[in-house]
Each structure stands twice: as C-alpha cells, then as structure tokens.
Design a protein around this motif. Sequence first.
Motif, short mmCIF file in Angstrom:
data_model
loop_
_atom_site.label_atom_id
_atom_site.label_comp_id
_atom_site.label_asym_id
_atom_site.label_seq_id
_atom_site.Cartn_x
_atom_site.Cartn_y
_atom_site.Cartn_z
N ARG A 150 0.84 -1.29 -0.12
CA ARG A 150 0.06 -0.30 -0.01
C ARG A 150 1.03 1.48 0.35
N ALA A 151 0.47 2.76 -1.03
CA ALA A 151 1.25 3.61 -0.56
C ALA A 151 0.29 4.77 -1.50
N TYR A 152 0.42 5.74 -0.45
CA TYR A 152 0.14 6.87 -0.46
C TYR A 152 0.34 7.80 -2.73
N GLU A 153 -0.92 8.31 -2.91
CA GLU A 153 0.04 8.71 -4.10
C GLU A 153 0.90 10.00 -3.65
N GLY A 154 1.64 9.86 -4.74
CA GLY A 154 2.97 11.12 -3.90
C GLY A 154 3.94 10.09 -3.94
N ASP A 155 3.95 8.66 -3.12
CA ASP A 155 4.60 8.54 -2.57
C ASP A 155 5.57 8.09 -3.27
N LEU B 166 -0.12 -3.34 -5.78
CA LEU B 166 0.13 -2.40 -5.09
C LEU B 166 -1.18 -1.44 -5.29
N ASP B 167 -1.77 -1.19 -4.10
CA ASP B 167 -2.70 -0.14 -4.10
C ASP B 167 -2.42 0.66 -3.45
N VAL B 168 -2.58 1.87 -4.63
CA VAL B 168 -2.60 3.23 -4.41
C VAL B 168 -3.74 4.36 -4.01
N GLN B 169 -3.20 4.56 -2.46
CA GLN B 169 -4.77 5.56 -1.63
C GLN B 169 -4.24 6.70 -2.12
N GLU B 170 -5.34 7.48 -1.87
CA GLU B 170 -5.55 8.98 -1.74
C GLU B 170 -4.81 9.91 -0.29
N LEU B 171 -3.82 10.37 -0.76
CA LEU B 171 -3.62 11.36 0.29
C LEU B 171 -4.15 12.43 0.97
#
Length: 502
Positions: free
Chosen positions: A27-32, A103-108
């Motif tokens: 999992r990651a946040y947008e912009g990471d 990989l799931d990119v989540q909203e920061l």
Amino acid sequence: MLLWSLLLALAPVGIQSDWLSISMPHRAYEGDHVTISCTGEKNHDIKRLKYFKDGSHIATYSSASSYTIANAKFSDSGSYFCKADRKLFLFIDIPEESRHLRLDVQELFPAPGLTASSLQPIEGSSVTLSCNTWLPSDRATTQLRYSFYKDGHTLQSGWNSAKFTISAIWKEDSGNYWCEAMTASHSVLRRSYRSYIDVERIPVSQVSVEIQSPKGWGVEGQTLVLVCSVAKGTGLITYSWHREDTEESVGRKSQRSQRAELEITPVRESHAGAYYCTADNSYGLVRSAVVNVTVKVPVLRPLLSISVPGVLPFIGDVAELRCEDKRASPPVLYRFYHENTALGNTSAPSGGKASFKLTLTAGHSGNYSCEADNGWGRKRSQVVPLNVTEPPPKVRLVNGPHACEGRVEVEQDGRWGTVCDDGWDMKDVAVVCRELGCGAAIHTPIAMLYPPVVDEALPVLIQVALCNGTEKALAECDQVETFDCGHDEDAGAVCEVLPSTS
C-alpha cells in the motif's frame, strides 16, 4: 543430443520458482516514492531483468536493478512481477519468474472544500477563507501548502496556513473564489469547488459637515479643516464640499472611509460663509446641512498716532495716544507703552481704535508704542518719538529797544492783547521779567513811550493784574477782566537785560 535433453529436463525449474523474488509495499499514498525490487539467489547470474504490471511489460534492465515509481498515482495500482534470464553455464540461460504482488495507491487527502466566514459580507468587513481537507493519521505530519484564487487571479500562493483573511472586502471583490491544497513537494494537488461571494454595499446616509477647530472658527493665515462624514455607508465614497451662496465646489475626494477632510490653507477672510458637503457611493447623492464658517483676522500691524492741542507738545498739554489695527477681529485689547513701560490699556469690544490720554510733563519725552491683542497673536506698533518742551511765554514786550523792555502784551485763548496800567506795579513787572527770562524789574513805564500806537482792533485783556511778585508767569496772577480801560492806559515794563537775553 545429450545437451538438448538436459535443457529440456531443467527448463520447468525456472518458471514460478523461488530463485527470483520480488519485494514492494502492498500500500502507498499518491505522491509517494515507491521502489519495487527483484533479486535472485545470485544477482550476478541475472543477464536480463524485466518488470511487469498487470501483465504488461514496463521496464527492462541488463542486470539486477530496482524499478522506481517517483510519484505514485492511482493509475500505478495493480499487480507487479518480474522475469529474469538466469545464466546457467557457458551460453545457456534459464528463464525465471517471480511471484505476483499487488500495489494499492490510496488518496493522500481529499479535494479541499472552500468555506468563507460570510458569503454575503458587508462592504468593508473582514472575510476569512478556509481551505478544508484532512490527512490520514499515519501521514498527519505531511506538510501541505495552500493557495487561494478569485476569478483566475492569485490571492495567495504556497501559504502554510489553511486560512486566508481579507481584512477589508469591497463591492468589487464580489466573485468566484476557490483554493488548492498541495504537498510541499508539489507531487499531489487538489482543487476545491468554486464559491461565490456577494459583497453587500450600504448606501450613504446622515451626511454632516463640521469645522475641525477647538473654538469652531478659522483664523486667517492658518489652516481650516472641513470634515464631511456619514453615519452609514460603505465602499468608495465620493465627498464634495460647496459654498452655499455660489454652490461652487471647493474640494472633492474619493476614499473608502466614512469620514473625509478638506484643508483650506491658508485661510482668508473671504473664506467666511456657509458651507455644505455631499456624499455618494453610487446609490445616490446625499447632502448635509449647512455650517457657517467664521474667519477671525489676527492682529497684523497696529498703528500709533499721538495728537496734542497745538503743533508741538508742551508741558501741561493733554496728549492723546491712538492705537488701531483696522482689520483685526474684535474684541481687541490695546496696550500703550512709554520706553517699554506700560502706561495702561484700553479695550475695543467692537474693533477699531482705542485711545489713552496723558497730561504731559518733562519726563514724558521719549519713544512711544502700542500693542494690539485679539487672542490670535499680539503685535507691537512701530515706535513714535515725542519731544515734550516748555511752553512758550504767553507774554511779550513790544516796540522796546530790546526783548526785555516795551509795551506789555499777553496771549489768551490764541489771541493777543494789552494790559491796563490800573494797579500796575513793580511786583507785576517782576513776574513779567521772570516769565521772559530777563533780569530784575527796573521800571513801570506807560506804553505810550513805545510807539506806534496800538491798533484799536487789539483788545485790552487784563484790567488789573494782582501779582505778589513770586509767580512764574503773569497767567498765574489773579486778574480783573477789562471793564473801562483803553489803549491810552496800556502798561509797559523795563527789565534788566541778562547776557543770555541780549
């Protein structure tokens, strides 16, 4: 043939084997910044390494290397795996493949919402804009920057605070507002919806004009301030000042204030009169009541004059000192001075001149001045000199051989006449000699000894002089007015001639 059989026997070993492994965050946040690493049991045996996402090839490396996503986006979400060509020996390679990881990119943070302390503020008030969003708890320390906009114009950019205050908002500030929130690295940016702010303008009302002066009037030569104010009214207000008699404009100002000042400088007496002002903020002109302006004229240059009964000032005369400043506003207080010593003062309640009377003595010779004061400054006149002398004798001896012998004539009320010899004696002659500055009395001759004969038009002024001989002048002696004396009885006198009178 043997080598080929061996390759066929070993080929299935490389597919989905544990020799090639993949590591990455789930999992990651947008912009990471996301790093995906594929490694083999012996990385130096990897001749070629490929990375795949959702089955699509995304990168190829000639040796063991990591794949980096510099700025994670929602589109980077997916299933990742890698494939490698492993060198077995000599020129024989075996394919290897890692397992698949997601990989799931989540909203920061969500798109911000713009709020205002008021969407219909009164003109001139303050308005605070808030750019509202939030961060997940595990990213609460992430630094965000905020920018605020109005109708395409930037109000504030890269602001650390989520709030922006407009200290005074005006009608022309009405429009669409929005904000943006962005990470410090500029990797993630969100924009709010637009919010319309409608600024309300209050029409002007209760316009008034006043004189800004402690005493309520102006003083010539100084500055006069006329203040125009409104009890209510917002925005850009246009103020205009006018004379009531001519309605001509004497000044005009436009400003965002409920009060405006007009300076008239320097003030002149001609500025006196009635004034009014108007105010307008585009909702209609409003006029004030009238205020009367009085202009006081300070003392400028007082003039001193001195008058005496005759041509010259003599001891015993009554001198009149007159002081006047023709333009000074009343009341005026005049002070009179002799050699800077105050003699007295006189007030002129209605303005104009004032006088001071003085019976002259020998000590009154010197310089005189006056001072005028009407409360707006005092001024001293120029110096006027006065020379007080002894009065000339009011007796004379006529037709004699010298000034100390002859017919006796006296002066009364500006006319000359003779003295009757009734009772005329040496005491009377002694007084005459003393008054003329001659020596001792010698004789009392008749006037007929000093021709020519007196003109009948010349009157006989004294019938009898009753002197005791100690008087300084014949005029000090008791006298009997004429009742039956003619010029054939005129008196004469002979005095000793002193060196100073010869």
